[in-house]
Design a protein around this motif. Sequence first.
Motif, PDB file in Angstrom:
ATOM      1  N   GLN A   1       0.800  -1.224   0.000  1.00  0.00           N
ATOM      2  CA  GLN A   1       0.000   0.000   0.000  1.00  0.00           C
ATOM      3  C   GLN A   1       0.835   1.277   0.000  1.00  0.00           C
ATOM      4  N   ASN A   2       2.095   1.200   0.433  1.00  0.00           N
ATOM      5  CA  ASN A   2       2.867   2.429   0.616  1.00  0.00           C
ATOM      6  C   ASN A   2       4.033   2.625  -0.336  1.00  0.00           C
ATOM      7  N   VAL A   3       4.362   1.634  -1.120  1.00  0.00           N
ATOM      8  CA  VAL A   3       5.434   1.813  -2.097  1.00  0.00           C
ATOM      9  C   VAL A   3       4.796   2.195  -3.422  1.00  0.00           C
ATOM     10  N   ASP A   4       5.198   3.346  -3.921  1.00  0.00           N
ATOM     11  CA  ASP A   4       4.654   3.820  -5.192  1.00  0.00           C
ATOM     12  C   ASP A   4       5.797   4.360  -6.057  1.00  0.00           C
TER      13      ASP A   4
ATOM     14  N   LYS B   1       9.301  -3.912  -8.171  1.00  0.00           N
ATOM     15  CA  LYS B   1       7.929  -3.597  -8.601  1.00  0.00           C
ATOM     16  C   LYS B   1       7.145  -4.879  -8.859  1.00  0.00           C
ATOM     17  N   GLN B   2       7.751  -5.831  -9.555  1.00  0.00           N
ATOM     18  CA  GLN B   2       7.074  -7.091  -9.854  1.00  0.00           C
ATOM     19  C   GLN B   2       6.768  -7.860  -8.572  1.00  0.00           C
ATOM     20  N   ASP B   3       7.727  -7.907  -7.677  1.00  0.00           N
ATOM     21  CA  ASP B   3       7.542  -8.650  -6.436  1.00  0.00           C
ATOM     22  C   ASP B   3       6.485  -8.006  -5.543  1.00  0.00           C
ATOM     23  N   ILE B   4       6.429  -6.693  -5.531  1.00  0.00           N
ATOM     24  CA  ILE B   4       5.400  -6.011  -4.746  1.00  0.00           C
ATOM     25  C   ILE B   4       4.020  -6.304  -5.331  1.00  0.00           C
TER      26      ILE B   4
END
Length: 55
Positions: free
Chosen positions: A17-20, A39-42
Amino acid sequence: MQEKKHGVERLLNAIYQNVDDNNIDTFARLLNYEKSQLKQDIEAIKLVEISNKEN
């Protein structure tokens, strides 16, 4: 025992929710992670089912 599972779920949800796009570079640098792979793993976090090993 369930707190272990819920703790991991809370951590993964907080990351999801917090990594953008504005802070992914910082997060990748802190984790020593390739930005595109991070990015893919998130994104994959929502596909993962967490369970306690003890069960």
